[in-house]
Design an enzyme around this catalytic site. Structure first.
Site, PDB file in Angstrom:
ATOM      1  N   ILE A 119      -3.743   0.717  -3.000  1.00  0.00           N
ATOM      2  CA  ILE A 119      -4.265  -0.649  -3.172  1.00  0.00           C
ATOM      3  C   ILE A 119      -5.710  -0.608  -2.725  1.00  0.00           C
ATOM      4  CG2 ILE A 119      -4.249  -3.050  -2.437  1.00  0.00           C
ATOM      5  CD1 ILE A 119      -1.368  -3.084  -2.341  1.00  0.00           C
ATOM      6  N   ASP A 120      -6.587  -0.644  -3.699  1.00  0.00           N
ATOM      7  CA  ASP A 120      -8.007  -0.704  -3.382  1.00  0.00           C
ATOM      8  C   ASP A 120      -8.363  -2.179  -3.261  1.00  0.00           C
ATOM      9  OD1 ASP A 120     -10.625   0.194  -3.016  1.00  0.00           O
ATOM     10  OD2 ASP A 120     -11.079  -0.175  -5.122  1.00  0.00           O
TER      11      ASP A 120
ATOM     12  N   ASP B 128      -6.091   5.565  -4.652  1.00  0.00           N
ATOM     13  CA  ASP B 128      -6.119   4.448  -3.716  1.00  0.00           C
ATOM     14  C   ASP B 128      -4.979   3.526  -4.138  1.00  0.00           C
ATOM     15  OD1 ASP B 128      -6.567   2.410  -1.981  1.00  0.00           O
ATOM     16  OD2 ASP B 128      -8.741   2.451  -2.195  1.00  0.00           O
TER      17      ASP B 128
ATOM     18  N   THR C  78      -7.670  -4.015  -0.167  1.00  0.00           N
ATOM     19  CA  THR C  78      -6.525  -4.613   0.539  1.00  0.00           C
ATOM     20  C   THR C  78      -6.846  -6.038   0.996  1.00  0.00           C
ATOM     21  OG1 THR C  78      -6.032  -2.391   1.293  1.00  0.00           O
ATOM     22  CG2 THR C  78      -4.824  -4.158   2.349  1.00  0.00           C
TER      23      THR C  78
ATOM     24  N   ASP D 152     -11.993   5.723  -3.508  1.00  0.00           N
ATOM     25  CA  ASP D 152     -12.586   4.405  -3.731  1.00  0.00           C
ATOM     26  C   ASP D 152     -13.503   4.381  -4.948  1.00  0.00           C
ATOM     27  OD1 ASP D 152     -11.392   2.844  -1.802  1.00  0.00           O
ATOM     28  OD2 ASP D 152     -12.708   3.628  -0.242  1.00  0.00           O
TER      29      ASP D 152
ATOM     30  N   GLU E 285      -4.922   7.624   0.075  1.00  0.00           N
ATOM     31  CA  GLU E 285      -5.411   6.934   1.268  1.00  0.00           C
ATOM     32  C   GLU E 285      -4.397   6.903   2.411  1.00  0.00           C
ATOM     33  OE1 GLU E 285      -6.950   2.978   0.639  1.00  0.00           O
ATOM     34  OE2 GLU E 285      -7.759   2.937   2.666  1.00  0.00           O
TER      35      GLU E 285
ATOM     36  N   ASP F 174       0.839  -1.205   0.000  1.00  0.00           N
ATOM     37  CA  ASP F 174       0.000   0.000   0.000  1.00  0.00           C
ATOM     38  C   ASP F 174       0.871   1.251   0.000  1.00  0.00           C
ATOM     39  OD1 ASP F 174      -1.576  -2.204   1.477  1.00  0.00           O
ATOM     40  OD2 ASP F 174      -3.136  -0.733   1.035  1.00  0.00           O
TER      41      ASP F 174
END
Ligand SMILES: Nc1ncnc2c1ncn2[C@@H]1O[C@H](COP(=O)(O)O)[C@@H](O)[C@H]1OP(=O)(O)O
Ligand SMILES: [Mg+2]
Length: 471
Positions: free
Chosen positions: A258-259, A256, A261, A407, A193, A168
């Site tokens: 890593i959308d 984001d 996770t 998101d 994020e 991330d």
């Protein structure tokens, strides 16, 4: 006149000097890009406005149309680009003897014929799109490496207890780094994020070391950027470039890193989701989905399903394209055009805690959808929907959950440019201009334009029924 492959360069005289400030090459995969330099003047009405053009036969279009062409590609260039243009012109001529070209302006718009910057130059985000694709692809490489060798030690707990991994943070660093390197002349604002707070704690030293190494290795392996390795302090600083509040003024990147996770940790779907807001509107979006098959997920061909790694990209008024993360040529994609709910299937979150499965089941039943839900993580759903893998996406988080703009920003334009529509459960468009959160509490629904009215009715009826017992 009919022609397709052409290069248009825009410029004018300012204080007696020739200034070239834009180039458009609709078939620009074939032509080298011009170099970015100065910003466009705020108003073109103050200078003469001239257009040179270079073209070769076949296709359709015309020079004036190129200004507004959905496919036109733009670069802001300085006076030095004139020399490059001459060079470009001669190399194009060499490679294509059918080329027609002119060294004189095709036409000149005098200052008495004002040209709106908004309707021409400012409407293109081509240089940003190229940078965004590069950033997301590089971040995807880092994430793929981490996911392959995912160790329990990569997983930390943020203060909100959601899982977060070195990937991330690493992804956020790479995206922020690439955007700033690729667009050095543009003001940089990033709404992202992650922040560095937890990483600055004593117990996070090893994690920070790992992130720094991963980022440096990825940059070195890529080879595009000849820079000395980033230090741990650099990494912390770059992560904190993402603390912008966004809003309705100016341009803001929305990321984001890593959308999904949880999907990432499970070895399933996740996405690197990067959008750009301009005056509160999403104007481009990129979704890198390393585990999404290149073929429809409904394909029966197991061999085809094993080939994964998609990059979706969309720019306002330019359509949505999909290519492989390995760099296959982009293909234009379109949402499913089914009007018949019986033919439709729908996406929802894999995680029941993220979206009410019972409510979406009730909506689908009311609408007449026969197929069972397809559950996948992250904005990969928007990507898969944009190419018609399913016709509907339903998202109903628990009451009180505040949706973040990162998101949905990239997914929103990927869907819109593929001919679909995403709205809140009341049918209102999503509003990305309010800061880091989307101001809605009803849920998000996505489908094609024909199905939306029926879906909206099914949603409203189901929500009313759900509310009845508590009345
Ligand atoms: N309690 C929650 N309710 C709804 N969405 C959540 C919740 N917790 C995290 N999310 C976010 O929902 C998105 C994933 O949705 P989906 O279920 O469609 O995969 C992610 O952005 C995820 O955050 P994150 O980006 O940190 O993974
Ligand atoms: Mg997310």
């Amino acid at each position: 006149m009919l022609w397709r492959h052409y290069l248009v360069v825009f410029g004018g005289m300012r204080s007696g000097q020739l200034v070239v400030f834009g180039g458009a090459s609709p078939s620009s995969n074939r032509f080298p890009y011009l170099i970015a330099g100065i910003s466009p003047p705020t108003s073109l009405s103050t200078i003469d406005f001239q257009i040179w053009y270079h073209m070769c036969k076949a296709g359709r279009g015309q020079c004036g149309r190129a200004l507004h062409s959905l496919e036109s590609r733009w670069e802001m260039v300085s006076i030095t680009a004139v020399a490059r243009l001459v060079h470009l012109n001669s190399s194009i001529k060499r490679s294509n003897p059918n080329l027609l070209s002119t060294t004189k302006p095709l036409f000149t718009l005098k200052s008495s014929s004002p040209v709106s910057v908004n309707s021409s130059i400012a409407m293109s985000y081509d240089d940003q799109l190229i940078a965004a694709k590069k950033a997301a692809s590089l971040a995807a490489r880092l994430c793929q490496k981490v996911q392959k060798g995912l160790l329990q030690s990569d997983v930390q707990s943020k203060s909100d207890k959601s899982p977060v991994t070195v990937a991330d943070y690493g992804s956020q660093v790479l995206v922020s780094f690439v955007l700033q390197r690729e667009l050095p002349s543009q003001a940089f604002s990033l709404v992202a994020e992650e922040d560095s707070r937890d990483l600055r704690k004593e117990e996070s030293q090893e994690t920070l070391r790992r992130i720094t190494k991963l980022v440096n290795d990825t940059i070195a392996n890529d080879g595009t950027y000849n820079v000395s390795p980033l230090s741990e302090a650099d990494v912390l600083t770059i992560i904190d470039c993402g603390t912008s509040e966004g809003g309705s003024n100016g341009q803001h990147w929305v990321l984001d890193p890593i959308d999904g996770t949880k999907g990432f940790l499970r070895g399933d779907q996740y996405a690197i989701a990067l959008g750009l807001l301009d005056e509160g509107k999403v104007v481009l979006g990129v979704l890198a989905c390393p585990n999404l098959p290149l073929e429809s997920i409904r394909s029966q061909d197991q061999h085809a399903l094993n080939k994964a790694g998609c990059l979706f990209s969309a720019q306002l008024s330019c359509g949505t394209y999909m290519e492989s993360l390995d760099g296959s040529p982009p293909v234009k994609v379109h949402v499913s055009d089914t009007e018949d709910p019986e033919e439709a299937s729908f996406f929802e979150s894999y995680e029941a805690a993220h979206s009410s499965h019972s409510l979406s089941g009730a909506i689908a039943k009311k609408l007449g959808v026969k197929a069972p839900p397809v559950r996948i993580d992250s904005q990969a759903k928007y990507g898969a929907l944009s190419r018609g893998d399913a016709a509907i996406y339903l998202r109903f988080p628990n009451k009180g959950y505040r949706e973040k703009i990162w998101d949905h920003a990239a997914g929103y334009i990927v869907i819109a440019e593929a001919g679909g529509v995403a709205s809140d459960a009341g049918g209102k468009p999503l509003d990305f201009s309010k800061g880091r959160y989307l101001d809605l509490d009803t849920g998000i629904i996505v489908t094609n334009r024909k199905l939306m009215p029926a879906l909206l009715k099914a949603v409203q009826d189901s929500l009313k029924e759900q509310a009845l017992p508590s009345l």
